[in-house]
Scaffold this motif. Sequence first.
Motif, PDB file in Angstrom:
ATOM      1  N   LEU A 136      32.411  43.302  29.880  1.00  0.00           N
ATOM      2  CA  LEU A 136      31.587  43.661  31.034  1.00  0.00           C
ATOM      3  C   LEU A 136      31.607  42.560  32.089  1.00  0.00           C
ATOM      4  O   LEU A 136      31.547  42.840  33.288  1.00  0.00           O
ATOM      5  N   SER A 137      31.711  41.308  31.641  1.00  0.00           N
ATOM      6  CA  SER A 137      31.860  40.209  32.598  1.00  0.00           C
ATOM      7  C   SER A 137      33.156  40.360  33.377  1.00  0.00           C
ATOM      8  O   SER A 137      33.178  40.248  34.609  1.00  0.00           O
ATOM      9  N   VAL A 138      34.246  40.622  32.668  1.00  0.00           N
ATOM     10  CA  VAL A 138      35.546  40.767  33.316  1.00  0.00           C
ATOM     11  C   VAL A 138      35.576  41.997  34.216  1.00  0.00           C
ATOM     12  O   VAL A 138      36.131  41.959  35.318  1.00  0.00           O
ATOM     13  N   ALA A 139      34.962  43.088  33.765  1.00  0.00           N
ATOM     14  CA  ALA A 139      34.916  44.296  34.595  1.00  0.00           C
ATOM     15  C   ALA A 139      34.146  44.036  35.886  1.00  0.00           C
ATOM     16  O   ALA A 139      34.573  44.451  36.976  1.00  0.00           O
ATOM     17  N   GLY A 140      33.015  43.350  35.768  1.00  0.00           N
ATOM     18  CA  GLY A 140      32.246  43.010  36.954  1.00  0.00           C
ATOM     19  C   GLY A 140      33.000  42.091  37.888  1.00  0.00           C
ATOM     20  O   GLY A 140      32.977  42.259  39.118  1.00  0.00           O
ATOM     21  N   ILE A 141      33.686  41.121  37.319  1.00  0.00           N
ATOM     22  CA  ILE A 141      34.496  40.186  38.108  1.00  0.00           C
ATOM     23  C   ILE A 141      35.622  40.922  38.826  1.00  0.00           C
ATOM     24  O   ILE A 141      35.901  40.671  40.002  1.00  0.00           O
ATOM     25  N   MET A 142      36.267  41.834  38.110  1.00  0.00           N
ATOM     26  CA  MET A 142      37.372  42.594  38.685  1.00  0.00           C
ATOM     27  C   MET A 142      36.928  43.384  39.915  1.00  0.00           C
ATOM     28  O   MET A 142      37.615  43.418  40.936  1.00  0.00           O
ATOM     29  N   ILE A 143      35.751  43.996  39.826  1.00  0.00           N
ATOM     30  CA  ILE A 143      35.223  44.750  40.961  1.00  0.00           C
ATOM     31  C   ILE A 143      34.833  43.820  42.102  1.00  0.00           C
ATOM     32  O   ILE A 143      35.124  44.077  43.275  1.00  0.00           O
ATOM     33  N   SER A 144      34.170  42.718  41.766  1.00  0.00           N
ATOM     34  CA  SER A 144      33.669  41.804  42.803  1.00  0.00           C
ATOM     35  C   SER A 144      34.792  41.142  43.588  1.00  0.00           C
ATOM     36  O   SER A 144      34.572  40.711  44.730  1.00  0.00           O
ATOM     37  N   ARG A 145      35.995  41.054  43.017  1.00  0.00           N
ATOM     38  CA  ARG A 145      37.116  40.408  43.710  1.00  0.00           C
ATOM     39  C   ARG A 145      37.627  41.224  44.893  1.00  0.00           C
ATOM     40  O   ARG A 145      38.447  40.737  45.674  1.00  0.00           O
ATOM     41  N   PHE A 146      37.158  42.453  45.038  1.00  0.00           N
ATOM     42  CA  PHE A 146      37.517  43.261  46.198  1.00  0.00           C
ATOM     43  C   PHE A 146      36.578  43.010  47.366  1.00  0.00           C
ATOM     44  O   PHE A 146      36.734  43.606  48.427  1.00  0.00           O
ATOM     45  N   PHE A 147      35.610  42.134  47.151  1.00  0.00           N
ATOM     46  CA  PHE A 147      34.632  41.809  48.187  1.00  0.00           C
ATOM     47  C   PHE A 147      34.515  40.292  48.315  1.00  0.00           C
ATOM     48  O   PHE A 147      34.614  39.574  47.328  1.00  0.00           O
ATOM     49  N   SER A 148      34.323  39.824  49.505  1.00  0.00           N
ATOM     50  CA  SER A 148      34.230  38.386  49.735  1.00  0.00           C
ATOM     51  C   SER A 148      32.792  37.896  49.884  1.00  0.00           C
ATOM     52  O   SER A 148      32.556  36.699  50.002  1.00  0.00           O
ATOM     53  N   ASN A 149      31.837  38.826  49.873  1.00  0.00           N
ATOM     54  CA  ASN A 149      30.434  38.449  50.038  1.00  0.00           C
ATOM     55  C   ASN A 149      29.818  38.047  48.705  1.00  0.00           C
ATOM     56  O   ASN A 149      29.945  38.771  47.707  1.00  0.00           O
ATOM     57  N   TYR A 150      29.107  36.946  48.712  1.00  0.00           N
ATOM     58  CA  TYR A 150      28.516  36.399  47.495  1.00  0.00           C
ATOM     59  C   TYR A 150      27.482  37.338  46.892  1.00  0.00           C
ATOM     60  O   TYR A 150      27.376  37.451  45.656  1.00  0.00           O
ATOM     61  N   TRP A 151      26.720  38.023  47.739  1.00  0.00           N
ATOM     62  CA  TRP A 151      25.656  38.881  47.231  1.00  0.00           C
ATOM     63  C   TRP A 151      26.197  40.077  46.462  1.00  0.00           C
ATOM     64  O   TRP A 151      25.492  40.653  45.611  1.00  0.00           O
ATOM     65  N   ILE A 152      27.451  40.452  46.719  1.00  0.00           N
ATOM     66  CA  ILE A 152      28.067  41.540  45.950  1.00  0.00           C
ATOM     67  C   ILE A 152      28.199  41.126  44.490  1.00  0.00           C
ATOM     68  O   ILE A 152      27.938  41.910  43.574  1.00  0.00           O
ATOM     69  N   ASN A 153      28.625  39.886  44.261  1.00  0.00           N
ATOM     70  CA  ASN A 153      28.725  39.378  42.892  1.00  0.00           C
ATOM     71  C   ASN A 153      27.380  39.444  42.176  1.00  0.00           C
ATOM     72  O   ASN A 153      27.306  39.791  40.989  1.00  0.00           O
ATOM     73  N   ILE A 154      26.323  39.099  42.903  1.00  0.00           N
ATOM     74  CA  ILE A 154      24.988  39.097  42.304  1.00  0.00           C
ATOM     75  C   ILE A 154      24.559  40.517  41.931  1.00  0.00           C
ATOM     76  O   ILE A 154      24.054  40.754  40.821  1.00  0.00           O
ATOM     77  N   LEU A 155      24.773  41.477  42.825  1.00  0.00           N
ATOM     78  CA  LEU A 155      24.400  42.864  42.536  1.00  0.00           C
ATOM     79  C   LEU A 155      25.186  43.411  41.345  1.00  0.00           C
ATOM     80  O   LEU A 155      24.622  44.076  40.466  1.00  0.00           O
ATOM     81  N   ILE A 156      26.474  43.132  41.312  1.00  0.00           N
ATOM     82  CA  ILE A 156      27.312  43.603  40.206  1.00  0.00           C
ATOM     83  C   ILE A 156      26.868  42.966  38.896  1.00  0.00           C
ATOM     84  O   ILE A 156      26.853  43.617  37.840  1.00  0.00           O
ATOM     85  N   SER A 157      26.497  41.695  38.952  1.00  0.00           N
ATOM     86  CA  SER A 157      26.066  41.006  37.732  1.00  0.00           C
ATOM     87  C   SER A 157      24.778  41.614  37.190  1.00  0.00           C
ATOM     88  O   SER A 157      24.607  41.722  35.969  1.00  0.00           O
ATOM     89  N   TYR A 158      23.871  42.021  38.067  1.00  0.00           N
ATOM     90  CA  TYR A 158      22.637  42.672  37.621  1.00  0.00           C
ATOM     91  C   TYR A 158      22.958  43.966  36.872  1.00  0.00           C
ATOM     92  O   TYR A 158      22.386  44.240  35.808  1.00  0.00           O
ATOM     93  N   ALA A 159      23.848  44.762  37.433  1.00  0.00           N
ATOM     94  CA  ALA A 159      24.234  46.017  36.789  1.00  0.00           C
ATOM     95  C   ALA A 159      24.895  45.756  35.440  1.00  0.00           C
ATOM     96  O   ALA A 159      24.638  46.458  34.450  1.00  0.00           O
ATOM     97  N   ALA A 160      25.727  44.723  35.379  1.00  0.00           N
ATOM     98  CA  ALA A 160      26.449  44.397  34.143  1.00  0.00           C
ATOM     99  C   ALA A 160      25.498  43.973  33.031  1.00  0.00           C
ATOM    100  O   ALA A 160      25.643  44.401  31.882  1.00  0.00           O
ATOM    101  N   ILE A 161      24.513  43.137  33.362  1.00  0.00           N
ATOM    102  CA  ILE A 161      23.624  42.649  32.293  1.00  0.00           C
ATOM    103  C   ILE A 161      22.680  43.751  31.809  1.00  0.00           C
ATOM    104  O   ILE A 161      22.309  43.763  30.630  1.00  0.00           O
TER     105      ILE A 161
END
Length: 207
Positions: A136-161
């Motif tokens: 799930l960490s890798v899946a979230g990372i894979m999705i977040s790499r299509f976006f350059s905004n930091y807050w996208i990583n945070i939102l994806i991480s919330y969904a992942a956990i």
Amino acid sequence: MKKIKSYLVFTSFLYRLVMFLVIHTIILGLLLFLPVAPYMEAAFLAFFEIVSDNWLFGGICSKEAASMDYLKSSKKGMQVLTAGLTLDLVRRFFYSALWMSISFFYARSQNPNAFLFNNVQTVCFLATSILLTYSLSVAGIMISRFFSNYWINILISYAAIILLVLIMFFAQGNTYIPFLTLVFAILVSVLSVRLVIKKMKESYYDK
């Protein structure tokens, strides 16, 4: 050794300090002072892995990404990038295996009534926890790499956990879940590397 160098070339001193030292200190503190291990460790690790990738390969698959342009001028650029991405996956899996195992056995030693599994169920729960935290960490990372905004990583991480904790909780004692998580882990691992390489190759032609 070359693969290790290929990975380290993408990391800053601050990133290495945080990922190789600070993160372990924080997880150890959670383990010692909070009674919700290994769920808390899994959630924190997944959150931090996804968020911290913004400092490493963040936005590499987005159209705005230009930080990897220097690799295009090297004949071994794609080889170095592939090695770096692969070793990064190895590190993430190692961290997941290390802390899920430690937190599980520590929690059970502190509370004899916690995780009353037989040997098979123990192996299945550990395998599920390790593979799920990693995948799930890798899946979230894979999705977040299509976006350059930091807050996208945070939102994806919330969904992942949220997904991670729910699946870990309801998968207790199930013997078939580890096989599903293993397949998922393999798929996201391969896909996460291939997507980056594909996007980098496409960028040669401004697609």
